[in-house]
Design a protein around this motif. Structure first.
Motif, PDB file in Angstrom:
ATOM      1  N   TYR A 265      18.246 -21.807  19.669  1.00  0.00           N
ATOM      2  CA  TYR A 265      19.640 -22.226  19.623  1.00  0.00           C
ATOM      3  C   TYR A 265      19.847 -23.405  20.572  1.00  0.00           C
ATOM      4  CZ  TYR A 265      20.286 -17.476  17.737  1.00  0.00           C
ATOM      5  OH  TYR A 265      20.195 -16.322  17.013  1.00  0.00           O
ATOM      6  N   ASP A 266      20.704 -24.319  20.171  1.00  0.00           N
ATOM      7  CA  ASP A 266      21.134 -25.385  21.080  1.00  0.00           C
ATOM      8  C   ASP A 266      22.102 -24.766  22.079  1.00  0.00           C
ATOM      9  OD1 ASP A 266      22.446 -27.541  22.344  1.00  0.00           O
ATOM     10  OD2 ASP A 266      22.028 -28.852  20.636  1.00  0.00           O
ATOM     11  N   LEU A 270      26.466 -23.195  22.025  1.00  0.00           N
ATOM     12  CA  LEU A 270      26.911 -21.807  22.133  1.00  0.00           C
ATOM     13  C   LEU A 270      28.270 -21.741  22.801  1.00  0.00           C
ATOM     14  CD1 LEU A 270      23.635 -19.987  23.242  1.00  0.00           C
ATOM     15  CD2 LEU A 270      24.655 -19.995  20.977  1.00  0.00           C
ATOM     16  N   VAL A 271      29.095 -20.804  22.350  1.00  0.00           N
ATOM     17  CA  VAL A 271      30.417 -20.581  22.934  1.00  0.00           C
ATOM     18  C   VAL A 271      30.337 -19.322  23.784  1.00  0.00           C
ATOM     19  CG1 VAL A 271      32.848 -20.134  22.476  1.00  0.00           C
ATOM     20  CG2 VAL A 271      31.558 -21.684  20.987  1.00  0.00           C
ATOM     21  N   GLY A 272      30.592 -19.471  25.097  1.00  0.00           N
ATOM     22  CA  GLY A 272      30.494 -18.332  25.985  1.00  0.00           C
ATOM     23  C   GLY A 272      29.090 -18.167  26.534  1.00  0.00           C
ATOM     24  N   SER A 273      28.905 -17.120  27.286  1.00  0.00           N
ATOM     25  CA  SER A 273      27.621 -16.892  27.943  1.00  0.00           C
ATOM     26  C   SER A 273      26.967 -15.591  27.505  1.00  0.00           C
ATOM     27  CB  SER A 273      27.829 -16.868  29.465  1.00  0.00           C
ATOM     28  OG  SER A 273      28.732 -15.825  29.820  1.00  0.00           O
ATOM     29  N   GLU A 274      27.363 -15.091  26.332  1.00  0.00           N
ATOM     30  CA  GLU A 274      26.807 -13.826  25.873  1.00  0.00           C
ATOM     31  C   GLU A 274      26.467 -13.904  24.387  1.00  0.00           C
ATOM     32  OE1 GLU A 274      27.888  -9.152  26.540  1.00  0.00           O
ATOM     33  OE2 GLU A 274      29.445 -10.379  25.599  1.00  0.00           O
ATOM     34  N   ILE A 275      25.266 -13.433  24.056  1.00  0.00           N
ATOM     35  CA  ILE A 275      24.852 -13.259  22.664  1.00  0.00           C
ATOM     36  C   ILE A 275      25.098 -11.801  22.286  1.00  0.00           C
ATOM     37  CG2 ILE A 275      22.885 -13.203  21.083  1.00  0.00           C
ATOM     38  CD1 ILE A 275      23.691 -15.996  21.661  1.00  0.00           C
ATOM     39  N   VAL A 276      25.788 -11.580  21.161  1.00  0.00           N
ATOM     40  CA  VAL A 276      26.105 -10.234  20.696  1.00  0.00           C
ATOM     41  C   VAL A 276      25.439 -10.020  19.336  1.00  0.00           C
ATOM     42  CG1 VAL A 276      27.917  -8.594  20.090  1.00  0.00           C
ATOM     43  CG2 VAL A 276      28.293 -10.273  21.916  1.00  0.00           C
ATOM     44  N   VAL A 277      24.699  -8.925  19.218  1.00  0.00           N
ATOM     45  CA  VAL A 277      24.083  -8.564  17.944  1.00  0.00           C
ATOM     46  C   VAL A 277      24.866  -7.385  17.374  1.00  0.00           C
ATOM     47  CG1 VAL A 277      21.966  -7.902  16.770  1.00  0.00           C
ATOM     48  CG2 VAL A 277      21.845  -9.314  18.829  1.00  0.00           C
ATOM     49  N   ASP A 337      19.014 -28.605  26.124  1.00  0.00           N
ATOM     50  CA  ASP A 337      18.945 -27.245  26.664  1.00  0.00           C
ATOM     51  C   ASP A 337      18.950 -26.272  25.485  1.00  0.00           C
ATOM     52  OD1 ASP A 337      19.158 -28.317  29.257  1.00  0.00           O
ATOM     53  OD2 ASP A 337      21.347 -28.301  29.102  1.00  0.00           O
ATOM     54  N   VAL A 338      18.078 -25.254  25.513  1.00  0.00           N
ATOM     55  CA  VAL A 338      17.965 -24.325  24.388  1.00  0.00           C
ATOM     56  C   VAL A 338      17.962 -22.891  24.870  1.00  0.00           C
ATOM     57  CG1 VAL A 338      16.683 -25.986  22.987  1.00  0.00           C
ATOM     58  CG2 VAL A 338      15.431 -24.368  24.423  1.00  0.00           C
ATOM     59  N   PHE A 339      18.332 -22.010  23.941  1.00  0.00           N
ATOM     60  CA  PHE A 339      18.172 -20.574  24.155  1.00  0.00           C
ATOM     61  C   PHE A 339      17.182 -20.084  23.106  1.00  0.00           C
ATOM     62  CE2 PHE A 339      19.290 -16.093  23.347  1.00  0.00           C
ATOM     63  CZ  PHE A 339      19.152 -15.585  24.641  1.00  0.00           C
ATOM     64  N   LEU A 340      16.065 -19.527  23.565  1.00  0.00           N
ATOM     65  CA  LEU A 340      14.969 -19.094  22.701  1.00  0.00           C
ATOM     66  C   LEU A 340      15.099 -17.604  22.422  1.00  0.00           C
ATOM     67  CD1 LEU A 340      12.260 -19.780  21.304  1.00  0.00           C
ATOM     68  CD2 LEU A 340      11.139 -19.382  23.505  1.00  0.00           C
ATOM     69  N   GLU A 341      15.057 -17.234  21.129  1.00  0.00           N
ATOM     70  CA  GLU A 341      15.228 -15.842  20.697  1.00  0.00           C
ATOM     71  C   GLU A 341      13.912 -15.270  20.176  1.00  0.00           C
ATOM     72  OE1 GLU A 341      18.220 -14.882  17.513  1.00  0.00           O
ATOM     73  OE2 GLU A 341      16.384 -14.307  16.452  1.00  0.00           O
ATOM     74  N   SER A 342      13.606 -14.035  20.600  1.00  0.00           N
ATOM     75  CA  SER A 342      12.503 -13.260  20.027  1.00  0.00           C
ATOM     76  C   SER A 342      12.984 -11.823  19.933  1.00  0.00           C
ATOM     77  CB  SER A 342      11.245 -13.350  20.911  1.00  0.00           C
ATOM     78  OG  SER A 342      10.199 -12.572  20.364  1.00  0.00           O
ATOM     79  N   ALA A 343      13.182 -11.331  18.694  1.00  0.00           N
ATOM     80  CA  ALA A 343      13.789 -10.014  18.507  1.00  0.00           C
ATOM     81  C   ALA A 343      13.007  -9.243  17.447  1.00  0.00           C
ATOM     82  CB  ALA A 343      15.253 -10.156  18.098  1.00  0.00           C
TER      83      ALA A 343
END
Length: 809
Positions: A265-266, A270-277, A337-343
Motif C-alpha cells: 500500500y502507498d 492511507l487514511v488514519g493509522s489503523e488497518i481493519v480486516v 513510503d509503503v505499508f507491506l502486507e503479508s496475511a
C-alpha cells in the motif's frame, strides 16, 4: 503455472536440461502441459554488422547493405529507416523461419537485387511487441553472437497445478519435489530477519478472524520506486507477467517463487493509522452494498460474505482480502513510503469471493487453494530484504495481529504399509529419506521396536491426513514406473452374466426399435421445472437442490420432453425427419417406488418425400411400431384395450390413444403431441410419439423347462390360404376390436388378420363403415376341406357379430 529453467536452478542444483526436468516432473506427478524453448526458435539468428548501405537503384525506400555475418559478407536488401553503415544488428540467413512474420526466408530478388538474408527487428523475432526499425545492438558485441544468448531467452515450462498442491505454485516447492525425486540437490536459503528501525505507525485490527486469522505488516519509509532492473523484468516477462514497478514486481516475484502472495500500500494514501480486516458491509439506511474500485480499474459490490481490508477506522474499503487491492492505495513511481502486507486469508471465503465477482488474480488463485500459513512472517521478511536492495528505505518493526492456523497434527505410520498398499518393497531408510526430503518430520521408533513411526506433515502439506497419503508420496517420488507388475490371483473362471427379465426386455426393445429404424438417444434424467409441469410433473419434491445447470433443475416425469428437444435440435440443424427412442427412468414422486422405467419413441414426419407421408398414415405407422415393440418384449397385445379420449393433456385430444389392461393398468400412450406443448419446447410439429411403461407390462407366463428354441420341425409344411371378409360396423367402432374378435374365432387355424380397406359411402348406412379384413388360415395337420373352411367362416362371422359387425352383402 510457468517458470524458467534458470529460475528453477536458483533453488535446485542440477545439470538437467529442460526436457529432463519436464520428464522428471511428469514422473513425480506434476502434469506438464507445454515446454516452450525459444532458444530453438532463435537458433538461426546471430549478430551482424552493416559495413555499407547504398540506396536501391529501383526503390527510394530500400537500401542495399553489405553485411558482415557469421557466414561471411552478404548483400542484403533492407527497408528499415535506421539501416546504416556501422550499425550492429540481427541477421537471419536464407532458410530461417521468422516467427514474427510467419515466413521462411528464400533467396529471391527484391526489385531486381537478390537479398541473401534479412536484417531483423525485435518484434519480428517476437522479442518485443513493436519496433520502429531493425534492432540496434551495442557495437562491441562480436559478429556471430547467438541472439538467444544475447536476449537471455530460455526454456519455459508450463504445468497444471492440482488443487491439493498449492505449494507447487512456487518454484521453491517444485524444486523440493524434484530434489526428492533425485534430479538434483535442493538449495536451502535461510530468510534472514530484517531488524526494524522504528515502531510501525500503522496498526492492524482483525474483526473477522474466521476470514483472516493472521495479518502481518510493516512500514518502509524512503523507498525509491521506478522501473525494475533488467534481471527482474526478464524473469517476470518470461512467464507472461508485465513488469510494473519495483515494489509491485517484488510481490509478484515472491508469489511465483515462494507461493506467498503479498500486497504493498502507498502509505501516504492511507487514511488514519489503523488497518481493519472485516466483512463487507451493507448500508443500514439504503441496503446498498459498499463498493471498491480495484486495481484492475473495475468497481465491485462487496457483501458480508467477503473479506475486506479497510482504513479510516474501518470505514473505507481499500482491498478485497486475498483477492485484489484497491486503486486508491496503489503504488506509483512517485511512492516513497509503503505499508507491506503479508496475511493468511481463508481459502473458502477467497474462492467464493473470486467466483461471485469473477476475479481470478494470482493472489486469489493461491489463497483459494491454501497458502502456507507459516509463511506469513518469512514472506514479509523476504520482501523487505528485496525492497531494501532494489528501492532502499528504512523498515519499521513488524506488526502482527492474530495467529496462523495450527500446523497439521502428527499421526502414526508403519513403513510396512508402503508394501502392503503399493507393492513396493523399500527399505525403511529409503522411505524415511523420501518423507524427510519432502519436508515431513519423521520420528522413527528405536531399532528392533514394533512401534510405528510418528510423522508430522509440514505446514504447506495440509492435504496429507493419513497413512495412505504418505504411501502415495513415497510411491510418487520413488517412481510409479517401479510399481511391481504382479498378476491378480486366479479366481477361477468368471461366472457368466445372467440378465433378469427386465434387463432382457430392455435389450430386446432396444434391438427391436433399432431394427425399425429408430436411433437411440441418451438424455439427462433431469429437465427444467417449467417443462416438467407440461408433462404432469414439476412437483417441488422433485426439484434438485444443486442442479448441474439452471435448465436441468427437476427430475423428469416423462422421457418425451428430452426426446422432443433432441428432435428440435436436429431440425434446427437441417435434419427434421428423425426417429428417436430412449429407454430410461422417469420420476413421479420422491419415493423409491415412484420411479418407473419407460420405453419412449418419437417420429417427426416432416420430410418432403417420406414413405409414411404425414397425418393419419404416419400415426398408424407409429402404432404399428409400438405394437411391434410390445410383441417383441412379450406383452399380451391381443388382450390390450384401445382407449381414446383418456390421454393426459400433453397429447393431442383427437389424435392420441392409450393401450391398457383393464381401466387401471395403462401399458402405453401414443399419438400426436399437443401443439401447445411443442410450442413451449420450441419444436415444430407434427411430432408423433409413444411411451411404454415397462413396469406395467406383465411378464409372459412360462413353465420351467418348457422354453426352447423353435426348430425347423415347428414350421408348417402346408401352404396357407386366405379369405376376405367385409363387415359393417358403427363408425366409432375401433377396427382393432373387430380384428381381435375375428382372431379369436379359431386361434389354432387363424395365423393373422389384416385390415386392407375401410369404406364409407354408397351402399353403407350413414354412421357406419365397412372394414375389409384379410384372414390368413394356416393348416397344421391336413389340407382344409371346403366344409371345414365354410365352418370356420361361419365362426368368424359369429365372432364379428359379437362386437357389432355385420357381414356386408
Amino acid at each position: 503455472m510457468k517458470f524458467t529453467l534458470s529460475w528453477l536452478k536458483d533453488h535446485l542444483e542440477t545439470d538437467a536440461d529442460v526436457h529432463a526436468v519436464a520428464e522428471a516432473m511428469t514422473m513425480a506427478g506434476l502434469e506438464v502441459e507445454h515446454v516452450a524453448d525459444p532458444t530453438a526458435a532463435l537458433a538461426p539468428f546471430t549478430v551482424a554488422k552493416i559495413v555499407s548501405a547504398a540506396r536501391h537503384p529501383d526503390a527510394d525506400r530500400l537500401q542495399v547493405c553489405q553485411v558482415e555475418t557469421v557466414d561471411g559478407m552478404k548483400e542484403i536488401v533492407c527497408g528499415a529507416p535506421n539501416a546504416r553503415a556501422g550499425l550492429t544488428t540481427i541477421y537471419a540467413p536464407i532458410g530461417a523461419y521468422v516467427p514474427g512474420l510467419g515466413v521462411t526466408l528464400v533467396e529471391k530478388p527484391v526489385r531486381g537485387v537478390v537479398s541473401n538474408g534479412m536484417l531483423c527487428s525485435a518484434s519480428e523475432l517476437q522479442l518485443a511487441d513493436e519496433s520502429d526499425g531493425i534492432q540496434e545492438l551495442p557495437p562491441e558485441i562480436p559478429v556471430g553472437t547467438p541472439v538467444a544468448k544475447l536476449f537471455g531467452a530460455e526454456p519455459v515450462i508450463d504445468f497444471e497445478v492440482t488443487p491439493n498442491r498449492p505449494d507447487w505454485l512456487g518454484v521453491a516447492g517444485i524444486a523440493r519435489d524434484l530434489a526428492a525425486a533425485g534430479l538434483g540437490k535442493l538449495k536451502h536459503y535461510d530468510i534472514a530477519m530484517v531488524k526494524g528501525g522504528f515502531v510501525s505507525p500503522v496498526s492492524v485490527r482483525l474483526e473477522a478472524p474466521e476470514m483472516c486469522p493472521v495479518f502481518a505488516g510493516r512500514v518502509i519509509r524512503g523507498v525509491q520506486n521506478g522501473p525494475s532492473p533488467a534481471w527482474l523484468q526478464t524473469r517476470l516477462q518470461a512467464i507472461g507477467l508485465r513488469s510494473i514497478n519495483r515494489l509491485v514486481d517484488v510481490t509478484n516475484l515472491i508469489a511465483y517463487d515462494r507461493a506467498r502472495p503479498l500486497h504493498v500500500y502507498d502509505l501516504n494514501s492511507l487514511v488514519g493509522s489503523e488497518i481493519v480486516v472485516r466483512p463487507g458491509q451493507i448500508a443500514s439506511g439504503t441496503g446498498e452494498p459498499e463498493h471498491l474500485l480495484a486495481l484492475d480499474g473495475k468497481t465491485y459490490s462487496v457483501d458480508p460474505t467477503m473479506c475486506v481490508v479497510a482504513d479510516a477506522g474501518g470505514e473505507r474499503a481499500i482491498g478485497l482480502g486475498g483477492v485484489m487491492g484497491g486503486e486508491s492505495t496503489g503504488c506509483s513511481n512517485e511512492t516513497t513510503d509503503v505499508f507491506l502486507e503479508s496475511a493468511w486469508f481463508d481459502p473458502i471465503v477467497t474462492a467464493q469471493t473470486g467466483r461471485l465477482l469473477t476475479i481470478s488474480s494470482d493472489a486469489q488463485y493461491r489463497f483459494a487453494r491454501g497458502v502456507d500459513p507459516a509463511s506469513v512472517v518469512p514472506g514479509i521478511e523476504l520482501a523487505t530484504r528485496l525492497i531494501l536492495d532494489l528501492c532502499g528505505g528504512e523498515p519499521s518493526e513488524i506488526v502482527l495481529a492474530g495467529e496462523h492456523p495450527a500446523n497439521p497434527l502428527p499421526f502414526a505410520f508403519d513403513p510396512a504399509y508402503v508394501k502392503q498398499l503399493s507393492g513396493m518393497d523399500l527399505e525403511d531408510d529409503r522411505i524415511g529419506t523420501i518423507l524427510g526430503q519432502l519436508g515431513f518430520l519423521v520420528q522413527a521408533a528405536p531399532a528392533g521396536s514394533d512401534k510405528p513411526w510418528i510423522v508430522t506433515p509440514p505446514s504447506w502439506r495440509r492435504d496429507v491426513e493419513g497413512k495412505a497419503d504418505l504411501v502415495e508420496e513415497v510411491a510418487r517420488i520413488h517412481g510409479f514406473q517401479h510399481l511391481p507388475n504382479t498378476p491378480l490371483p486366479d479366481q477361477g473362471s468368471p461366472s457368466k452374466g445372467v440378465l433378469n427379465p427386465r434387463q432382457a426386455r430392455v435389450r430386446i426393445a432396444r434391438r427391436a426399435l433399432a431394427a425399425l429404424g429408430y436411433a437411440e438417444a441418451v438424455t439427462w434424467s433431469f429437465t427444467k421445472q417449467s417443462i416438467a409441469a407440461l408433462f404432469g410433473g414439476g412437483d417441488d419434491r422433485l426439484v434438485l437442490e444443486n442442479p448441474i445447470a439452471s435448465d436441468l433443475d427437476c427430475m423428469r416425469p416423462s422421457a418425451l420432453p428430452n426426446l422432443i428437444q433432441a428432435a428440435a435440435r436436429n431440425a434446427a440443424r437441417g435434419h427434421g425427419d428423425v426417429a428417436l427412442f430412449e429407454i430410461g427412468p422417469i420420476y413421479l414422486g420422491d419415493q423409491p417406488n415412484d420411479q418407473r422405467t419407460v420405453i419412449a419413441g418419437l417420429i417427426s414426419p416432416r420430410a418432403a418425400r417420406h414413405w409414411a407421408g404425414s397425418g393419419d398414415d404416419a400415426l398408424f405407422a407409429l402404432k404399428a411400431d409400438l405394437t411391434a415393440v410390445l410383441d417383441a418384449i412379450g406383452a399380451p397385445t391381443a388382450s390390450l384395450q384401445l382407449a381414446q379420449g383418456q390421454n393426459r393433456d400433453w397429447w393431442h385430444p383427437g389424435r392420441s390413444a392409450r393401450l391398457q389392461l383393464g381401466p387401471k393398468t395403462v401399458v402405453a400412450e401414443f399419438g400426436a403431441v399437443h401443439p401447445r406443448v411443442l410450442k413451449a419446447l420450441d419444436a415444430d410439429g407434427p411430432i408423433l410419439a409413444f411411451e411404454i411403461v415397462l413396469d406395467a407390462v406383465p411378464e409372459p407366463r412360462s413353465k420351467a423347462g418348457t422354453t426352447k428354441a423353435r426348430g425347423n420341425a415347428d414350421l408348417p409344411n402346408l401352404m396357407p390360404l386366405t379369405r376376405d371378409f367385409a363387415f359393417v360396423v358403427e363408425d366409432d367402432k375401433p377396427a382393432g376390436d373387430l380384428v381381435r374378435a375375428v382372431q379369436g374365432a379359431d386361434k389354432a387355424l387363424i395365423a393373422e388378420v389384416r385390415v386392407f380397406d375401410v369404406y364409407r359411402g354408397a351402399g353403407v348406412a350413414e354412421g357406419s363403415k365397412s372394414v375389409a379384413l384379410e384372414v390368413v388360415l394356416q393348416p397344421r395337420e391336413a389340407t382344409l376341406t371346403e366344409v371345414e373352411i365354410e365352418a370356420l367362416s361361419s365362426r368368424i362371422v359369429t365372432a364379428a357379430a359379437k362386437v357389432g359387425g355385420t357381414l356386408r352383402s
